[in-house]
Design a protein around this motif. Structure first.
Motif, short mmCIF file in Angstrom:
data_model
loop_
_atom_site.label_atom_id
_atom_site.label_comp_id
_atom_site.label_asym_id
_atom_site.label_seq_id
_atom_site.Cartn_x
_atom_site.Cartn_y
_atom_site.Cartn_z
N SER A 236 0.63 -1.12 0.03
CA SER A 236 0.02 0.12 -0.24
C SER A 236 0.67 1.47 -0.11
CB SER A 236 -0.96 -0.07 1.08
OG SER A 236 -0.30 0.48 2.44
N VAL A 237 2.17 0.86 0.39
CA VAL A 237 2.96 2.28 0.30
C VAL A 237 3.93 2.19 -0.84
CG1 VAL A 237 2.60 3.06 2.71
CG2 VAL A 237 4.40 1.46 2.22
N GLY A 238 3.86 1.09 -1.59
CA GLY A 238 4.86 0.95 -2.71
C GLY A 238 6.06 0.12 -2.58
N THR A 542 2.57 12.59 -0.02
CA THR A 542 2.29 11.91 -1.38
C THR A 542 1.99 10.25 -0.98
OG1 THR A 542 3.94 13.17 -2.12
CG2 THR A 542 3.70 11.22 -3.35
N LYS A 543 1.02 10.11 -1.95
CA LYS A 543 0.46 8.60 -1.81
C LYS A 543 0.93 7.86 -2.96
CE LYS A 543 -2.03 9.91 1.68
NZ LYS A 543 -1.49 9.38 3.06
N ALA A 544 1.01 6.32 -2.64
CA ALA A 544 1.26 5.27 -3.60
C ALA A 544 -0.13 5.13 -4.20
CB ALA A 544 2.00 4.33 -3.01
N LEU A 545 -0.16 5.27 -5.39
CA LEU A 545 -1.63 5.17 -6.33
C LEU A 545 -1.59 3.63 -6.64
CD1 LEU A 545 -1.84 8.41 -8.25
CD2 LEU A 545 -2.91 8.01 -5.86
N LEU A 546 -0.75 3.20 -7.19
CA LEU A 546 -0.73 1.98 -7.73
C LEU A 546 0.66 1.27 -7.63
CD1 LEU A 546 -2.42 0.29 -10.13
CD2 LEU A 546 -1.07 1.29 -11.60
N THR A 547 0.61 0.04 -7.15
CA THR A 547 1.81 -0.90 -6.77
C THR A 547 1.59 -2.08 -7.94
OG1 THR A 547 2.01 -0.08 -4.61
CG2 THR A 547 3.22 -2.16 -5.18
N ILE A 548 2.66 -2.33 -8.56
CA ILE A 548 2.93 -3.46 -9.44
C ILE A 548 4.02 -4.29 -9.08
CG2 ILE A 548 3.06 -4.38 -11.91
CD1 ILE A 548 1.65 -1.71 -12.82
N VAL A 549 3.77 -5.66 -9.02
CA VAL A 549 4.85 -6.76 -8.74
C VAL A 549 5.02 -7.66 -10.00
CG1 VAL A 549 5.83 -8.28 -7.25
CG2 VAL A 549 4.70 -6.30 -6.28
N GLY A 550 5.82 -7.87 -10.42
CA GLY A 550 5.83 -8.92 -11.65
C GLY A 550 4.76 -8.84 -12.56
N GLY A 551 4.21 -7.41 -13.03
CA GLY A 551 3.39 -7.19 -14.10
C GLY A 551 1.92 -7.38 -13.52
N ARG A 557 -5.46 2.37 -5.32
CA ARG A 557 -5.97 3.41 -4.51
C ARG A 557 -7.30 3.84 -5.32
NH1 ARG A 557 -3.94 5.80 0.15
NH2 ARG A 557 -5.48 7.65 -0.06
N LYS A 558 -8.61 4.07 -4.79
CA LYS A 558 -9.65 4.34 -5.21
C LYS A 558 -9.68 5.59 -6.28
CE LYS A 558 -12.74 2.50 -1.58
NZ LYS A 558 -13.87 2.79 -0.50
N GLU A 559 -8.76 6.43 -5.81
CA GLU A 559 -8.54 7.60 -6.85
C GLU A 559 -7.87 7.43 -8.04
OE1 GLU A 559 -5.88 8.83 -3.28
OE2 GLU A 559 -7.61 7.45 -3.64
N PHE A 560 -7.33 6.23 -8.39
CA PHE A 560 -6.89 5.79 -9.33
C PHE A 560 -7.61 5.02 -10.62
CE2 PHE A 560 -3.42 3.77 -12.15
CZ PHE A 560 -2.54 4.92 -12.48
N GLU A 561 -8.88 4.71 -10.14
CA GLU A 561 -9.76 3.69 -10.83
C GLU A 561 -10.14 4.78 -12.08
OE1 GLU A 561 -10.75 1.08 -10.39
OE2 GLU A 561 -10.16 0.94 -8.06
#
Length: 561
Positions: A236-238, A542-551, A557-561
């Motif tokens: 949730s924090v990248g 500053t917030k982590a909006l999206l975290t991707i691991v191995g694709g 986060r909801k605001e990134f929808e």
């Protein structure tokens, strides 16, 4: 042959592959931490790897009807962040304990404990953590009497911030059979009344085991829950990768945690990547190498190839081992938690069995002893390529700094400790020695990289708070305005590298992660603001909006929808 073909495919200079990408990110501000291409606006991912990094037009060549496309709309992307010093299971457990962070006096602690005692049954243990007497007006260590009075029927254990000392009540001491006749144990200290010799309720470093050995242990399912909750907090924090700095101090339990990691990785439930260290001391010399190294297990979700040994304690509890006496405690120089001879034996075995050794050393004497024994081992068993580490390196004699590079030793340092300790650090060691306290600039200028981390749950988990500490040396209220010994600050680029490529190097993984490059694991984080350009204060919000691991998108986060 398979490896050669794979390497050729991924190093094809962004040439489009016959197979299209599974995921494409467009219109971003992408900081790659790749010296050959520092910035990009788009990237493409096939399965778990980056297959293209560059401009929008190039990335669109990887798109077909099955490709998922994300329009970043200018948002900032960095490689997935790597925290090089966490305690994962402990962090998950801490989330379920009584929180004492932020208490401004002992009365606050007692009020919180009293409220929780009312909610539990007689005989049930109450566990809490986070108090720090250095934040209180009188700065005095508490004693057990008032705590014992409000919880006469429940054993209570309260960890000091940093977890190198605990306060317990009389009920807990009675259960452990502890009284004025109980002797100190090697590597620890029972704080006693200066007149009666009776324990005050404070137990430091290995003396804590007198209490911890009798309290109920979590079940296997409890530990699974702790780990999963901690992993969710990380992503949730990248934080796409973490180095678990001593999965447990007793090998039997440590191997259980490693088995849990393995099971979670096998079943796709370990959402980030774990570089696990076996923790302990000389008591377990014969148990350290029961498992052979495990590298890249579960599609690179778990690696186990290192051992962490504590040489000394913590500065806050005056357990850190100093070359000279504490400025605020004449005659006292701290504690040796594990003897150098025992560490040397483990170091030699580590070299012979392809393990990395990471030594917890906080005081300047502990740092020097670590380097001394590394030099002794290096004379017969070269360690430069083994990437031995010193965990914390909070205080080092200035004359010892050049020895780090000479031996290839990596300092794993936690920036937030500097801003949490700065109000009392100089009191502990004096104006001259403090120049080697959290000496990031001196270390970096000596030609050594720093693996950045947090030490959760001792400090906040958010890596941007640690980066803030690295570049400002101010607390979260912005004090002192000029920064605490500001000449030791990192640059924004150095701080980000400490949480990416330098952390990857500290785990032998710089060819797999730590930068956004074709062929590397597709781990990244999208932030709400440009962390390279915003004010230092904005890093805290500053917030982590999206975290991707191995694709795979593992957090959004909801605001990134």
């Amino acid at each position: 042959m398979v490896l050669s073909i794979s390497a050729f495919t991924y190093s094809s200079c962004n040439k489009p592959l016959e197979r299209k990408a599974d995921l494409v990110l467009l219109n971003g501000t992408i900081y790659t931490i790749d010296e050959n291409r520092p910035q990009a606006e788009a990237l493409a991912i096939e399965r778990d790897r980056f297959v293209f990094v560059g401009n929008n037009a190039g990335a669109k060549k990887y798109v077909d009807e099955k490709t998922k496309i994300i329009d970043l709309k200018g948002k900032t992307v960095t490689p997935g962040l790597i925290d090089s010093h966490v305690h994962l299971e402990w962090y998950g457990r801490y989330q379920e304990e009584v929180h004492l962070h932020g208490t401004t006096n002992f009365d606050d602690v007692l009020k919180i404990v009293e409220q929780h005692v009312k909610r539990i049954e007689p005989g049930e243990w109450l566990i809490g953590a986070g108090w720090d007497h250095e934040d209180w007006p009188d700065k005095k260590l508490p004693t057990h009497e008032r705590l014992s009075a409000i919880a006469p029927k429940n054993p209570v254990l309260l960890e000091r911030d940093g977890a190198h000392s605990v306060l317990v009540n009389q009920t807990a001491m009675n259960l452990a059979g502890i009284d004025e006749k109980t002797k100190d144990i090697k590597g620890g200290q029972i704080i006693r009344d200066s007149i009666t010799g009776a324990p005050t309720g404070i137990f430091v470093d290995r003396a804590k085991t007198l209490i911890s050995n009798i309290k109920p242990q979590p079940s296997y399912d409890d530990r699974v829950r702790y780990i999963l909750n901690a992993v969710d907090s990380c992503i949730s924090v990248g934080l796409t990768s973490v180095h678990d700095a001593g999965v447990f101090n007793e090998p039997r339990l440590a191997y259980q945690i490693i088995d849990i990691f393995k099971s979670l990785a096998e079943n796709g439930r370990l959402k980030n990547r774990v570089y696990a260290m076996l923790g302990g001391n000389e008591v377990y010399l014969d148990n350290y190498f029961e498992y052979p190294p495990m590298i890249g297990y579960g599609n690179h979700h778990l690696t186990f190839r290192s051992i962490k040994i504590a040489l000394d304690g913590a500065m806050g509890s005056r357990g850190a081992l100093l070359l000279d006496e504490y400025s605020d405690m004449p005659g006292h120089r701290g504690s040796v938690v594990t003897e150098s001879d025992a560490i040397k034996k483990i170091a030699i075995d580590a070299v012979n069995k392809d393990f990395q050794l990471n030594v917890h050393a906080i005081g300047d004497s502990a740092s020097r002893l670590s380097l001394d024994l590394f030099e002794e081992v290096d004379a017969d068993y070269p360690i430069h390529e083994r990437r031995f580490r010193i965990e914390h390196l909070q205080l080092i004699s200035l004359e010892d700094i050049p020895r780090l590079k000479k031996l290839g030793v990596i300092p794993s340092m936690q920036a937030y400790h500097a801003i949490s300790d700065m109000n009392w650090a100089e009191t502990r060691v004096g104006k001259e020695r403090v120049k080697g306290n959290y000496a990031w600039r001196k270390v970096l200028d000596s030609g050594v990289m720093i693996a950045g981390g947090s030490d959760i749950p001792v400090v906040p988990i958010n890596p941007l708070w640690s980066i803030y500490a690295s570049v400002t040396r101010r607390d979260i209220d912005g004090l002192p305005e000029e920064g605490w010994y500001p000449e030791e600050r990192m640059s924004r680029e150095e701080a980000l590298k400490s949480y990416t490529i330098w952390g990857a190097y500290a785990a032998f993984e710089e060819n797999l992660k730590g930068s956004i490059e074709v062929g590397k694991l597709a781990d990244l984080v999208v932030f709400s603001k440009d962390i390279t350009k915003i004010s230092s204060e904005e890093l805290l919000t500053t917030k982590a909006l999206l975290t991707i691991v191995g694709g795979d998108i593992v957090y959004k986060r909801k605001e990134f929808e």
